[in-house]
Motif scaffolding. Structure first.
Motif, short mmCIF file in Angstrom:
data_model
loop_
_atom_site.label_atom_id
_atom_site.label_comp_id
_atom_site.label_asym_id
_atom_site.label_seq_id
_atom_site.Cartn_x
_atom_site.Cartn_y
_atom_site.Cartn_z
N TYR A 262 0.84 -1.20 0.00
CA TYR A 262 0.00 0.00 0.00
C TYR A 262 0.87 1.25 0.00
CZ TYR A 262 -4.00 2.88 1.63
OH TYR A 262 -4.99 3.82 1.79
N ARG A 263 1.87 1.27 0.86
CA ARG A 263 2.77 2.43 0.94
C ARG A 263 3.51 2.62 -0.38
NH1 ARG A 263 6.56 5.09 4.42
NH2 ARG A 263 7.59 6.57 3.03
N THR A 264 4.05 1.55 -0.93
CA THR A 264 4.83 1.64 -2.17
C THR A 264 3.98 2.15 -3.32
OG1 THR A 264 6.31 -0.14 -1.48
CG2 THR A 264 6.18 0.32 -3.84
N VAL A 265 2.76 1.61 -3.46
CA VAL A 265 1.88 2.01 -4.55
C VAL A 265 1.42 3.46 -4.38
CG1 VAL A 265 -0.37 1.57 -5.62
CG2 VAL A 265 1.12 -0.34 -5.04
N THR A 266 1.13 3.86 -3.15
CA THR A 266 0.72 5.24 -2.90
C THR A 266 1.84 6.21 -3.27
OG1 THR A 266 -0.77 4.58 -1.11
CG2 THR A 266 -0.03 6.87 -1.12
N ASP A 267 3.05 5.90 -2.86
CA ASP A 267 4.18 6.77 -3.19
C ASP A 267 4.40 6.82 -4.70
OD1 ASP A 267 4.52 7.20 -0.50
OD2 ASP A 267 6.27 5.92 -0.29
N TRP A 268 4.26 5.68 -5.37
CA TRP A 268 4.41 5.65 -6.82
C TRP A 268 3.37 6.54 -7.49
CZ3 TRP A 268 0.90 4.45 -10.60
CH2 TRP A 268 1.41 4.38 -11.90
N GLY A 269 2.12 6.46 -7.02
CA GLY A 269 1.06 7.26 -7.62
C GLY A 269 1.31 8.75 -7.47
N ILE A 270 1.80 9.16 -6.31
CA ILE A 270 2.09 10.57 -6.08
C ILE A 270 3.23 11.05 -6.97
CG2 ILE A 270 2.96 12.21 -4.36
CD1 ILE A 270 1.34 10.57 -2.29
N ALA A 271 4.22 10.19 -7.18
CA ALA A 271 5.37 10.54 -8.02
C ALA A 271 5.05 10.46 -9.51
CB ALA A 271 6.55 9.61 -7.70
N ASN A 272 3.98 9.76 -9.87
CA ASN A 272 3.63 9.56 -11.28
C ASN A 272 2.15 9.88 -11.51
OD1 ASN A 272 6.21 8.00 -12.43
ND2 ASN A 272 5.74 7.16 -10.40
N PRO A 273 1.78 11.16 -11.38
CA PRO A 273 0.36 11.50 -11.45
C PRO A 273 -0.31 11.20 -12.78
CG PRO A 273 1.74 13.47 -11.46
CD PRO A 273 2.62 12.31 -11.13
N ALA A 274 0.40 11.35 -13.88
CA ALA A 274 -0.21 11.09 -15.18
C ALA A 274 -0.55 9.61 -15.33
CB ALA A 274 0.72 11.54 -16.30
N GLU A 275 0.40 8.75 -14.95
CA GLU A 275 0.15 7.30 -15.04
C GLU A 275 -0.95 6.89 -14.06
OE1 GLU A 275 4.53 7.85 -16.14
OE2 GLU A 275 3.04 8.79 -14.83
N ARG A 276 -0.94 7.48 -12.88
CA ARG A 276 -1.97 7.19 -11.89
C ARG A 276 -3.36 7.53 -12.43
NH1 ARG A 276 -1.45 10.85 -6.74
NH2 ARG A 276 -2.01 12.39 -8.32
N THR A 277 -3.46 8.67 -13.08
CA THR A 277 -4.74 9.09 -13.64
C THR A 277 -5.23 8.11 -14.70
OG1 THR A 277 -4.35 11.43 -13.21
CG2 THR A 277 -5.90 10.90 -14.97
N LYS A 278 -4.33 7.66 -15.58
CA LYS A 278 -4.73 6.72 -16.63
C LYS A 278 -5.21 5.39 -16.06
CE LYS A 278 -1.84 8.60 -20.33
NZ LYS A 278 -3.00 9.03 -21.13
N ILE A 279 -4.63 4.97 -14.96
CA ILE A 279 -5.03 3.71 -14.33
C ILE A 279 -6.37 3.86 -13.62
CG2 ILE A 279 -4.48 2.10 -12.45
CD1 ILE A 279 -1.52 2.49 -13.18
#
Length: 345
Positions: A262-279
């Motif tokens: 959960y922590r790793t994925v959350t940090d990834w999403g914050i660092a990669n907002p464009a990819e997070r949005t597409k997912i």
């Protein structure tokens, strides 16, 4: 922190989300304690979201899998959307109170909610522990009004009808807004509506204001809609990770590994907002610009629970008690469990 699903057609099989609409507020602002206790019991126990709530509900508590409750826009939704916890069994809920009822029933082991549901759950004698939180997200909830009505501040809503979801994070925001403007519950007409009910009521001018969280907040930001206030300076609007005491005893290693993911994925999403949005846009069933706007203000890093966090929640609980929104004082400190704190540091 993220919050709730925008989809009007709910994926879970709940008959309700744990929030019933009580009768209108007395203009005196006070209710008999017996009535308040009855209303709380309805709000906390009358939900049907205890079984069959998830997209994969074939595995029960005896399967040995970690049973995870999530909300579509919650922080856990990105973990689910990315398939990062394939050994977990996922159950979808529209709201935090419905999720806490599932904890009570043993239908899930762990889940994520906003800041008011733990208080209402504790008042309802639900057994749980708070094992994680998030950084504050005050911009992720707001009071929305129609520009044409000419409201300039929350004080202008005196005597008006305000819609919100009872027992959710915005319930505490309402308390703080009233306090900030030297108002009481008797000064407004509170209409407790679930988001799927509140949106058409707001659109059709059946209510004067709507206090709501993302992504419903972002979806409602249409031409002619004004943000009257958000929670900045009033409420933290944190995310809280709750777990059942039984799961803490039986599945501590699974919980720890899940929290690391959960922590790793959350940090990834914050660092990669464009990819997070597409997912997440397909998962949320809303367009990418709206998804990106909501995530930009509502996705925050996770954080460990501390005595200070417990004190923050205690203040919320005491505020609800003072207003007789819960029938008696609850103690938050015994519910705070920091054994997984190093995962979030």
């Amino acid at each position: 922190m993220y919050q709730r699903t925008p989809a009007p057609a709910h994926r879970h099989r709940s008959a309700d989300d744990g929030h019933r609409r009580p009768p209108g507020h007395s203009r005196t602002g006070r209710r008999p304690r017996s009535l308040l206790a009855a209303l709380l019991a309805v709000a906390l126990t009358a939900t049907g979201a205890l079984a069959g709530c998830g997209e994969d509900d074939s595995a029960g508590a005896d399967s040995g899998k970690l049973l995870v409750g999530y909300q579509r826009f919650g922080g856990l939704s990105l973990v689910k959307a990315r398939g990062e916890a394939p050994d977990a069994t996922w159950s979808l809920f529209e709201s935090g109170p419905a999720l806490t009822e599932a904890l009570k029933a043993g239908a899930i082991d762990i889940g994520q909610v906003g800041e008011a549901p733990p208080v209402f759950a504790a008042a309802g004698k639900i057994k749980f522990r708070i094992i994680g939180t998030s950084e504050p997200v005050p911009q992720g909830e707001a009071v929305l009004v129609k520009e044409a009505k000419g409201f300039r501040s929350f004080a202008d809503l005196k005597g008006r009808t305000v819609a919100l979801n009872k027992g959710s994070n915005v319930n505490w925001l309402l308390v703080k807004l009233l306090e900030a403007h030297q108002m009481t519950l008797a000064d407004i007409n509170v209409k407790y509506l679930k988001p799927a009910e509140a949106r058409p009521a707001f659109d059709n001018d059946q209510v004067d204001a709507w206090i709501i969280w993302d992504p419903y907040f972002a979806l409602a930001e249409q031409p002619g809609v004004k943000i009257l206030a958000d929670a900045t300076g009033l409420a933290s609007n944190r995310e809280y990770i709750l777990v059942s005491p039984e799961a803490l005893e039986r599945k501590p290693d699974q919980i720890r590994e899940f929290l690391k993911t959960y922590r790793t994925v959350t940090d990834w999403g914050i660092a990669n907002p464009a990819e997070r949005t597409k997912i997440l846009a397909p998962e949320l069933k809303i367009d990418e610009p709206t998804t990106a706007r909501a995530l930009a203000r509502s996705a925050k890093p996770l954080a460990p629970v501390t005595p200070e966090i417990g004190a923050e929640l205690q203040a919320i609980a005491d505020g609800f008690t003072k207003l007789e929104l819960i029938p008696e004082r609850v103690e938050i400190a015994p519910l705070v469990d920091d054994r997984f704190g190093e995962v979030f540091r």
